[in-house]
Structure formats: structure tokens, C-alpha cells
Motif scaffolding. Structure first.
Motif, short mmCIF file in Angstrom:
data_model
loop_
_atom_site.label_atom_id
_atom_site.label_comp_id
_atom_site.label_asym_id
_atom_site.label_seq_id
_atom_site.Cartn_x
_atom_site.Cartn_y
_atom_site.Cartn_z
N ASP A 3 -28.60 17.90 -3.11
CA ASP A 3 -28.92 19.29 -3.38
C ASP A 3 -29.12 20.05 -2.08
N GLY A 4 -28.39 21.15 -1.89
CA GLY A 4 -28.57 21.99 -0.71
C GLY A 4 -29.14 23.34 -1.09
N GLU A 5 -29.00 24.31 -0.19
CA GLU A 5 -29.53 25.65 -0.46
C GLU A 5 -28.60 26.45 -1.37
N TYR A 6 -27.30 26.23 -1.21
CA TYR A 6 -26.32 26.98 -1.98
C TYR A 6 -25.54 26.13 -2.97
N LEU A 7 -25.39 24.86 -2.63
CA LEU A 7 -24.52 23.96 -3.39
C LEU A 7 -25.25 22.69 -3.80
N GLU A 8 -24.67 22.06 -4.79
CA GLU A 8 -25.07 20.70 -5.15
C GLU A 8 -23.79 19.89 -5.24
N SER B 236 -27.58 29.31 -7.79
CA SER B 236 -27.64 30.78 -7.94
C SER B 236 -27.56 31.49 -6.59
N SER B 237 -28.09 30.89 -5.53
CA SER B 237 -28.04 31.53 -4.21
C SER B 237 -26.63 31.57 -3.63
N ALA B 238 -25.70 30.79 -4.20
CA ALA B 238 -24.33 30.77 -3.69
C ALA B 238 -23.66 32.14 -3.79
N ARG B 239 -24.10 32.96 -4.72
CA ARG B 239 -23.49 34.28 -4.89
C ARG B 239 -23.71 35.17 -3.67
#
Length: 451
Positions: free
Chosen positions: A153-158, A199-202
Motif C-alpha cells: 500500500d502506498g500513498e496513491y496506489l496499491e 482516492s488520492s490518485a485523482r
């Protein structure tokens, strides 16, 4: 260095205004606020990924906090000092990766001897060792759920090993289209393995997403080598549930009132699911909570019996009315089984009368045969009930059962086991037990002592 330089919170749900105000006062940085919250509290629209997320618990009588452990703990420490909630912490991290040994065909033993359930779609060989990811962490009396997949799990992606591309439900269609194109082009090698856009990926640009995907990929390769049974290979996100009783919600009302007009009982009424009606009460002002709650508690009523670790037991019935400050609800019982603590088998046509006193710390259930003969009473000790079409209280775990033959205290051992979950104010549930031998009738509570 202040907390704002380190700890970023994303806050959503019916407590968002109050908790955002408090978080800012405590020195946290609030990121990705909704447009309404940003305007209400004059927050800059920082779209950085959060270190922890605060959102509604399913019961609407509390919150779930999930994220980096030090941030979760820092927030809970300050929340405890302000609103003194019930707090249940999970015993493992969300998406924690570990080496486990299968103990049967549907369970695996992980770090510390914790046993996790494994979904039936996976077939395990007893005794085999593999790499697992915590899908649902253990909390309270419940086992967690783990899957024989690797998830990083990262900040933008998994990145994971499911072979699917998925998207957070909070990503709108226009952003999802852009991310789908990216998954099918520059991120294709990761997408074929398994990719989820958080959700932060947007808010992230293509370069940031590509860098994180490669970093997670290298980590996933290292994790695939496994480890010794019981070894934690990658720490997950800490998760805790904080539940607010009536007193705690009133404290949050005070915090909200320092920002915008707020009617007394605002958060208790928001949990009733009546939407913009609460906004109207806020605008009108005045002390209308008790009258509004009594008005809502007519007709069909759902009783939300909330456990300190977040489980919700729902009981439905029909309100008979308010009798001397006591809301009386009639509930039909399903035949079969035995009445807990009473020892009487539930027959066809049996029913319960449930008395919910205003301002008390208990609920009284008296059970009746079809011809109206009482067979016993169960006294549930709990936080002060909140009336409405949804009646809320948090179970204090200790109960009393009363029959013509005996009176006994139940579940003291369970309370002792989970006393760490309780607020400082509520360490002695029996101090809130009613005097005498109460019985719930259609006319309210009566004391049958001496009969």
C-alpha cells in the motif's frame, strides 16, 4: 516542529466540522477537505495524501481512524482528553503482510499466535507456510481475515497479486477514465499483476504515480521471498474505532458551535439520518433536542445496541409511547432458542417489552408469553440512551437477569477483558444499575421487589 509539519489528516462524515476544528486547534494539518468544510473553516485546499483518515463508523455513533500508527495515536490521545470516547484498537494493521502457517483448510496462524480466517475461495494445505495479507484486522473478540495474496500500500496506489485493476469508490468518473488509460499504457506491467488506485490518485500526476508503482513493485518482489512463520514482513496501517456516547456527542456539539450555529443534540440527531432537517434546527436555534427525539421515536423504532468494539446489534419494534419519561417498545421474538440469562425457551407468539428511560444508564427488557405472562427480565447496562427512530446506546457489557426464582449478574468477565476500551468515566458499570427489581410493562417501568 508542530504536528502540522508532520501529521496530515483527512476527515469525513457527520462529525467532520467538529473534528476538523479540533484537529486544527491541536496542530494537525487537514488535507483534502470537502468544499463545504474548507469554506466553513477557511482551510486552504491542500490535496496532499493523508497520513490518516477519519470517517464515520457504520453505526454513525462514532468514527474509524486508520493510517500511520503514530498519527492515529496522536489523534486518539487528544480526542480522549476532549470527548473521552470508547476506543477499540485493532490487534494488527490493515494490509499487514506476514508469513503464516495454515492451521486447517480455512485458517492461518500469524504473528503472536493470532489466528486469521481465510475466505473459502482459497484452498489451504494444513501446515503449509506462505505469505498473507491482513484484509480485516482482528478487533475485540473477533478474529481477523487474511488472504494468501501480497498487497503493498502506498500513498496513491496499491499493488497486489490479484491480477485486477480497481479504483476507489471516491474517484469520480472523469478521473477514473484518465487513470484507466494510464493503467493500460504506462502502468501496464503493474496492472497485469494487480493494481488499485486509491482516492488520492485523482490528485497525483503521471510521474508521481509511475514512481510509486515502481517502488511498490520492488517491495512486492522482496516480500514474495517470504519469511519464517509468524514473521511480520510489512507493517500495515493502524486502525481504531472511537465511539461517542451522549456526553461525548455534546462535547462535539460544543466544538461545532464554535464554528457555525449548532443546535443542542446536533450530532445525536445527525445519526438519525434526517439530513437537512438538522440544518434547519441549527438555523432556527433553541433547545429542541428532547422534543425532536421524542417525536422521532414514534411508530417503528430500531434499537442500535453498539458493542464497545463497534459491533451493532439491531432490534426492531413498535413504539407504544412514552410513559413517565420512559420510551416503551414492543418487539416480537423469533421462536426457537433460549432467552439469554433467563433460561426460558422462546415459543411462538412470545414478545418483549423494552423500556428505555430518558437520562438513565440502562435498558430493561421484559419477556412475555402470548397471553401476557412475564417470564423474566433482562437489564442491559449501557450509556444513556439517545431516543429517536433509531435508539442508540453503547453496551457496558455487564447485565442483570431477573426471574421469580433468582437475580444474577452476567458477563462480568467479558467487561474485565475489555475494560481498556472504556472511557475514564465508565469504569464501574454496576454503579449505574437500577435499584430494586424493575419490570417493563405497557405502562412503563414498575418495581416488583417483594412479590
Amino acid at each position: 516542529m508542530s504536528l502540522a509539519d508532520v501529521y496530515r489528516l483527512r476527515i469525513r462524515g457527520i462529525y467532520a466540522t467538529a473534528l476538523t476544528k479540533l484537529a486544527l486547534d491541536w496542530g494537525f494539518k487537514v488535507v483534502q477537505p470537502t468544499e463545504k468544510i474548507a469554506k466553513r473553516l477557511a482551510i486552504d485546499r491542500d490535496v496532499s495524501p493523508p497520513d490518516a483518515t477519519v470517517k464515520d463508523h457504520e453505526s454513525k455513533t462514532g468514527i474509524v481512524v486508520v493510517g500511520k500508527c503514530e498519527v492515529v495515536e496522536a489523534f486518539l490521545e487528544r480526542l480522549s482528553q476532549y470527548a473521552d470516547p470508547f476506543i477499540a484498537r485493532a490487534r494488527a494493521g490493515v494490509k499487514e503482510v506476514f508469513a503464516g502457517r495454515a492451521v486447517g483448510e480455512a485458517a492461518v496462524e500469524g504473528p503472536g499466535g493470532e489466528v486469521y480466517e481465510v475466505p473459502s475461495r482459497y484452498v489451504l494445505t494444513p501446515g503449509s507456510v506462505g505469505v498473507y495479507t491482513v484484509a480485516k484486522p482482528p478487533i475485540g473478540p473477533h478474529r481477523g481475515v487474511a488472504v494468501p495474496e501480497i498487497v503493498v500500500d502506498g500513498e496513491y496506489l496499491e499493488l497486489n497479486t490479484t491480477g485486477r485493476v480497481t479504483y476507489s469508490e471516491h474517484i469520480p468518473p472523469e478521473d477514473r477514465l484518465r487513470l484507466r488509460i494510464l493503467a493500460e499504457s504506462r502502468l501496464r506491467q503493474y496492472a497485469t499483476l494487480g493494481l488499485r488506485f486509491k482516492s488520492s490518485a485523482r490528485y497525483a500526476d503521471e510521474e508521481a504515480l509511475a514512481r510509486e508503482a515502481e517502488s511498490l513493485y520492488q517491495e512486492l518482489l522482496a516480500l514474495s521471498k517470504g519469511g519464517a512463520p509468524g514473521e511480520v514482513l510489512r507493517r500495515g496501517s493502524c486502525l481504531a474505532i472511537a465511539l461517542f456516547d451522549k456526553w461525548g456527542k455534546e462535547r462535539l456539539d460544543d466544538a461545532r458551535a464554535s464554528v457555525v450555529p449548532t443546535a443542542r443534540g446536533h450530532h445525536a440527531l445527525r445519526a438519525q439520518g434526517i439530513g437537512r432537517c438538522v440544518d434547519l434546527l441549527d438555523y432556527v436555534g433553541g433547545d429542541v433536542y428532547e422534543k425532536a427525539a421524542e417525536y422521532l421515536a414514534k411508530g417503528e423504532v430500531a434499537i442500535y445496541h453498539v458493542k464497545p468494539w463497534g459491533d451493532v446489534v439491531k432490534m426492531r419494534g413498535e413504539s407504544i409511547g412514552v410513559r413517565g419519561g420512559v420510551l416503551v417498545v414492543k418487539r416480537l421474538l423469533k421462536p426457537g432458542g433460549v432467552l439469554d440469562g433467563i433460561g426460558v425457551e422462546i415459543g411462538r407468539g412470545y414478545y418483549a417489552l423494552t423500556c428505555i428511560p430518558r437520562g438513565a444508564w440502562y435498558v430493561v427488557h421484559t419477556y412475555y408469553t402470548p397471553d401476557g405472562r412475564p417470564v423474566g427480565t433482562y437489564i442491559n447496562l449501557n450509556t444513556e440512551p439517545e431516543w429517536g427512530r433509531r435508539v442508540y446506546y453503547i453496551d457496558l457489557l455487564v447485565d442483570k437477569a431477573v426471574t421469580q426464582q433468582e437475580e444474577k449478574i452476567l458477563d462480568l468477565e467479558e467487561f474485565k477483558k475489555y475494560t481498556a476500551f472504556f472511557p475514564r468515566r465508565l469504569k464501574d458499570p454496576l454503579a449505574h444499575a437500577p435499584a430494586g427489581r424493575p419490570q417493563c410493562t405497557e405502562n412503563g417501568l414498575v418495581d416488583i421487589s417483594g412479590r
